[in-house]
Design a protein around this motif. Structure first.
Motif, PDB file in Angstrom:
ATOM      1  N   GLY A   1       0.812   4.121  -0.648  1.00 55.01           N
ATOM      2  CA  GLY A   1       1.000   4.097  -1.651  1.00 55.01           C
ATOM      3  C   GLY A   1       0.817   6.396  -1.535  1.00 55.01           C
ATOM      4  O   GLY A   1       2.041   6.592  -2.144  1.00 55.01           O
ATOM      5  N   GLU A   2       0.188   6.600  -1.078  1.00 57.39           N
ATOM      6  CA  GLU A   2       0.779   8.088  -0.007  1.00 57.39           C
ATOM      7  C   GLU A   2       1.721   8.802   0.067  1.00 57.39           C
ATOM      8  O   GLU A   2       2.457  10.044   0.074  1.00 57.39           O
ATOM      9  CB  GLU A   2      -0.229   8.596   0.351  1.00 57.39           C
ATOM     10  CG  GLU A   2      -1.946   8.287   0.279  1.00 57.39           C
ATOM     11  CD  GLU A   2      -1.494   9.233  -1.314  1.00 57.39           C
ATOM     12  OE1 GLU A   2      -1.386  10.446  -1.087  1.00 57.39           O
ATOM     13  OE2 GLU A   2      -2.608   9.502  -2.238  1.00 57.39           O
TER      14      GLU A   2
ATOM     15  N   ALA B   1       3.609  -2.099  -1.464  1.00 58.70           N
ATOM     16  CA  ALA B   1       2.749  -1.540  -1.240  1.00 58.70           C
ATOM     17  C   ALA B   1       1.168  -1.079  -2.335  1.00 58.70           C
ATOM     18  O   ALA B   1       0.495  -1.391  -1.977  1.00 58.70           O
ATOM     19  CB  ALA B   1       3.295   0.617  -1.619  1.00 58.70           C
ATOM     20  N   ASP B   2       1.022  -1.992  -3.168  1.00 56.92           N
ATOM     21  CA  ASP B   2       0.556  -2.348  -4.453  1.00 56.92           C
ATOM     22  C   ASP B   2      -0.546  -3.710  -3.925  1.00 56.92           C
ATOM     23  O   ASP B   2      -1.190  -3.998  -4.176  1.00 56.92           O
ATOM     24  CB  ASP B   2       1.224  -2.516  -6.535  1.00 56.92           C
ATOM     25  CG  ASP B   2       1.791  -1.597  -6.349  1.00 56.92           C
ATOM     26  OD1 ASP B   2       1.526  -0.479  -6.330  1.00 56.92           O
ATOM     27  OD2 ASP B   2       2.504  -1.669  -7.678  1.00 56.92           O
ATOM     28  N   SER B   3       0.145  -4.573  -3.313  1.00 58.61           N
ATOM     29  CA  SER B   3       0.140  -5.611  -2.755  1.00 58.61           C
ATOM     30  C   SER B   3      -0.369  -5.185  -0.993  1.00 58.61           C
ATOM     31  O   SER B   3      -1.548  -6.066  -1.137  1.00 58.61           O
ATOM     32  CB  SER B   3       0.475  -6.752  -3.133  1.00 58.61           C
ATOM     33  OG  SER B   3       2.128  -6.164  -1.863  1.00 58.61           O
ATOM     34  N   GLY B   4      -0.111  -4.314  -0.325  1.00 53.47           N
ATOM     35  CA  GLY B   4      -0.321  -4.152   0.906  1.00 53.47           C
ATOM     36  C   GLY B   4       0.419  -4.583   1.889  1.00 53.47           C
ATOM     37  O   GLY B   4      -0.284  -4.417   2.983  1.00 53.47           O
ATOM     38  N   PHE B   5       1.884  -5.377   1.535  1.00 52.96           N
ATOM     39  CA  PHE B   5       2.124  -5.779   2.383  1.00 52.96           C
ATOM     40  C   PHE B   5       3.220  -5.005   3.461  1.00 52.96           C
ATOM     41  O   PHE B   5       4.363  -4.007   2.646  1.00 52.96           O
ATOM     42  CB  PHE B   5       3.667  -6.680   1.426  1.00 52.96           C
ATOM     43  CG  PHE B   5       4.094  -7.923   2.475  1.00 52.96           C
ATOM     44  CD1 PHE B   5       3.554  -8.520   3.112  1.00 52.96           C
ATOM     45  CD2 PHE B   5       5.271  -7.621   3.351  1.00 52.96           C
ATOM     46  CE1 PHE B   5       4.281  -9.618   3.755  1.00 52.96           C
ATOM     47  CE2 PHE B   5       6.003  -8.432   3.382  1.00 52.96           C
ATOM     48  CZ  PHE B   5       6.039  -9.593   4.534  1.00 52.96           C
ATOM     49  N   ALA B   6       3.310  -4.246   4.002  1.00 50.78           N
ATOM     50  CA  ALA B   6       3.390  -3.257   4.737  1.00 50.78           C
ATOM     51  C   ALA B   6       4.870  -3.808   5.848  1.00 50.78           C
ATOM     52  O   ALA B   6       4.751  -3.146   6.421  1.00 50.78           O
ATOM     53  CB  ALA B   6       2.792  -2.635   5.931  1.00 50.78           C
ATOM     54  N   CYS B   7       5.456  -4.253   5.340  1.00 52.28           N
ATOM     55  CA  CYS B   7       7.360  -4.899   6.242  1.00 52.28           C
ATOM     56  C   CYS B   7       8.050  -4.585   5.098  1.00 52.28           C
ATOM     57  O   CYS B   7       8.000  -4.713   4.277  1.00 52.28           O
ATOM     58  CB  CYS B   7       6.897  -6.389   6.520  1.00 52.28           C
ATOM     59  SG  CYS B   7       5.325  -6.336   7.356  1.00 52.28           S
ATOM     60  N   TYR B   8       9.559  -4.479   5.406  1.00 52.31           N
ATOM     61  CA  TYR B   8       9.965  -3.598   5.532  1.00 52.31           C
ATOM     62  C   TYR B   8      11.635  -3.833   6.455  1.00 52.31           C
ATOM     63  O   TYR B   8      11.575  -4.216   7.476  1.00 52.31           O
ATOM     64  CB  TYR B   8      10.290  -2.704   4.257  1.00 52.31           C
ATOM     65  CG  TYR B   8      10.194  -0.926   4.948  1.00 52.31           C
ATOM     66  CD1 TYR B   8      10.966  -0.506   5.589  1.00 52.31           C
ATOM     67  CD2 TYR B   8       9.238  -1.300   5.618  1.00 52.31           C
ATOM     68  CE1 TYR B   8      10.853   0.244   6.612  1.00 52.31           C
ATOM     69  CE2 TYR B   8       8.564  -0.415   5.860  1.00 52.31           C
ATOM     70  CZ  TYR B   8      10.004   0.467   6.816  1.00 52.31           C
ATOM     71  OH  TYR B   8       9.143   1.971   8.089  1.00 52.31           O
ATOM     72  N   SER B   9      13.057  -3.790   5.587  1.00 55.19           N
ATOM     73  CA  SER B   9      13.761  -3.228   6.391  1.00 55.19           C
ATOM     74  C   SER B   9      14.393  -2.801   5.824  1.00 55.19           C
ATOM     75  O   SER B   9      14.919  -1.671   5.000  1.00 55.19           O
ATOM     76  CB  SER B   9      14.926  -5.166   6.917  1.00 55.19           C
ATOM     77  OG  SER B   9      15.379  -5.332   5.739  1.00 55.19           O
TER      78      SER B   9
END
Length: 562
Positions: free
Chosen positions: A312-313, A331-339
């Protein structure tokens, strides 16, 4: 009011509450193609000293270095079929240019919750080294170096590969983001300290960070230190309360005691920010202290962050893109993957993967291993399937590398793949070898520059291989970042030019002093980094692509000026 009092008030305004000065970098900004940093051997007459004997580093010749010759590109064709003939470089075009940095380990040295005990008399340099005094200043010098290189040959993006914080603390993460944003930095916690009166002359001084050039978007990956106590364990209630208090952490030897973070017996120590060399306080056997040791002051900004809080920061930023790759719902769920796709006119996709251990892993002997659960693996396969179907070259960016150490090796024990991961390392590797458009996996974590060819298991299909490139830490020697240039060759193969970069630290600055400390620590801890003496390695990495991909990219890219 007396004149001297007025001067003092004005000076205090500029240093504490008002305008802060900036640290300059060296006027010569080059890469390791041009010159390297070479540690000078410690004199044979010098004694072996301990890491915390900082005042004697110079006395006995620890930390001395010189400039060495540059390193050219080692041309690597490990992934190609036998007999492959290198094409002419005339006519090659650039598809993408980016940089990565990793393991910055922004450190609140005055927190009561570090792991100094594990390194101050030897052992783990990650526990203690005087480089921890000036992590924000080193990052600022690295950012200014990137900005200077950008003016000569623009970057399409940059990415930080995790462990931006050393100890999952809010203030450590904020210092990282604020340096990248170009904010005013007060690299101090608790009460304000000034070991050497005056501006820009000690590691506690307020300064103005340069900030990354606003035209360069930068992205972020999650590291194990970003959501674990000193990178090793999810914090329990005792640790969480310790972060924001004054009592120095009481912990056992987590590497040998089966109770792990539940064990007790040693005070972990802290840095006295009032001292020039960052003297260590409150460290040692509990039985040696009449009363429990404390730091100078508590600080609520030292609080430990959960993964959702950490992600979130990145939305509290003035640089681009907002969120730095993360989307708000993940971010709210803590799923730190993206493309993301860096350039709309070039078919390249970057897949940012969280391959750190989560708190659900058990019986692991520490949480510094690589790991994927079914959710992240399913997401990764979807992203790879989509990229392959859409005809895009693909890069995976993650904190922890894969398949770089033999199973059971000393490094594998601490930095290899988790034995309790839902997805095994071999299962992951076998899956990756089914995607011919995967060209590169970039990672940090091990604090070394290393390149590993992940060769196709099918000799008749060399395009199923990919390159793995690790970048060293900005914390420990050689304190480098990397640039990557993805190039289409005249035969429509791909070359990846991986180049190490030393921050252009100017003599007399705090970043230059950190380099001195890093060189000294490398000698004192007897490090085994590869490619000594400089620790640097530049390479051109050639990769075969499919006929369909060759056709798609044959008219794309920007001509390279000789």
């Amino acid at each position: 009011m007396k004149p001297l009092v007025v001067i003092g008030i004005v000076l205090a305004f500029f240093l504490i509450g008002g305008i802060a000065s900036a640290y300059p970098i060296d006027s010569t900004v080059v890469t390791t193609l041009n010159r390297t940093i070479i540690p000078v051997a410690v004199p044979l007459t010098s004694p072996q000293i301990l890491p915390d004997d900082v005042s004697n580093y110079s006395v006995y010749g620890y930390g001395v270095w010189k400039f060495g010759d540059g390193l050219g590109y080692d041309k690597r064709v490990d992934l190609m079929s036998p007999g492959y003939t290198n094409p002419s470089e005339n006519g090659s075009v650039k598809l993408l240019r980016f940089f990565d940095m990793t393991d910055v380990h922004i450190t609140d040295k005055e927190t009561p919750t570090q792991g100094i005990y594990f390194g101050y008399k030897g052992g783990q340099s990650s526990g203690y080294s005087p480089v921890m005094l000036s992590s924000t200043q080193v990052l600022d010098a690295a950012v200014q170096t990137v900005n200077a290189l950008h003016t000569e040959d623009p970057f399409d993006f940059g990415i930080a590969l995790g462990d931006v914080a050393n100890n999952e603390q809010y203030n450590e993460l904020r210092w990282f983001i604020d340096v990248m944003d170009g904010k005013r930095i007060n690299p101090d916690s608790g009460v304000k300290d000034d070991p050497v009166p005056g501006p820009l002359n000690d590691y506690q001084d307020v300064y103005q960070a340069a900030g990354l050039n606003k035209s360069i978007p930068w992205y972020e990956a999650l590291g194990n230190h970003d959501h674990n106590w000193i990178g090793t364990n999810p914090p329990d209630d005792y640790l969480k309360s310790n972060y924001t208090g004054t009592y120095i952490l009481n912990m056992g030897n987590i590497f040998t005691n089966p109770l792990g973070i539940k064990s007790r017996g040693f005070y972990m120590g802290a840095i006295d920010g009032r001292t020039v060399n960052g003297d260590i306080i409150g460290v040692g056997n509990v039985s040696d202290f009449k009363t429990p040791p404390k730091v100078l002051a508590a600080d609520s900004n030292r609080r430990a962050l959960s993964v959702p809080e950490w992600m979130g920061e990145f939305f509290n930023t003035t640089s681009n893109p907002k969120g730095h790759g993360f989307n708000k719902s993940d971010a709210d769920s803590g799923f730190a993957c993206y493309s993301f796709e860096p350039k709309s006119d070039i078919p390249i996709k970057v897949i940012v993967l969280d391959d750190t251990q989560n708190a659900n892993d058990t019986d692991v002997g520490g949480y510094g291993h690589g790991s994927l659960d079914n959710e992240r693996f399913t997401w990764l396969v979807h992203e790879l399937d989509q990229g392959q179907a859409e005809g895009k070259l693909m890069i995976i960016a993650a904190h922890i590398p894969i398949a770089t150490e033999a199973s059971g090796s000393s490094l594998d024990e601490y930095t290899g793949w988790s034995s309790v991961a839902e997805i095994s390392e071999q299962q992951l590797l076998d899956t990756l070898h089914t995607y011919p458009n995967l060209i590169l996996w970039i990672a940090g974590h091990r604090h070394v520059n290393a390149i590993t060819p992940q060769i196709s298991p099918d000799p008749d299909h060399p395009e199923l291989g990919f390159w793995e490139v690790e970048t060293s830490s900005l914390r420990d020697f050689p304190q480098q970042l990397r640039t990557f240039d993805i190039v289409r060759n005249t035969d429509n193969t791909i070359s990846i030019f991986a180049t190490d970069v030393d921050p252009a630290a100017k003599d007399g600055t705090i970043a230059a002093k950190s380099r001195f400390y890093a060189v000294a620590a490398d000698k004192i801890f007897n490090s085994t980094i590869p490619y000594k003496p400089s620790g640097s390695y530049n390479a051109e990495l050639v990769k075969q692509v499919t006929p369909d991909m060759q056709e798609k990219i044959q008219n794309l890219g920007t001509s390279i000026t000789p």
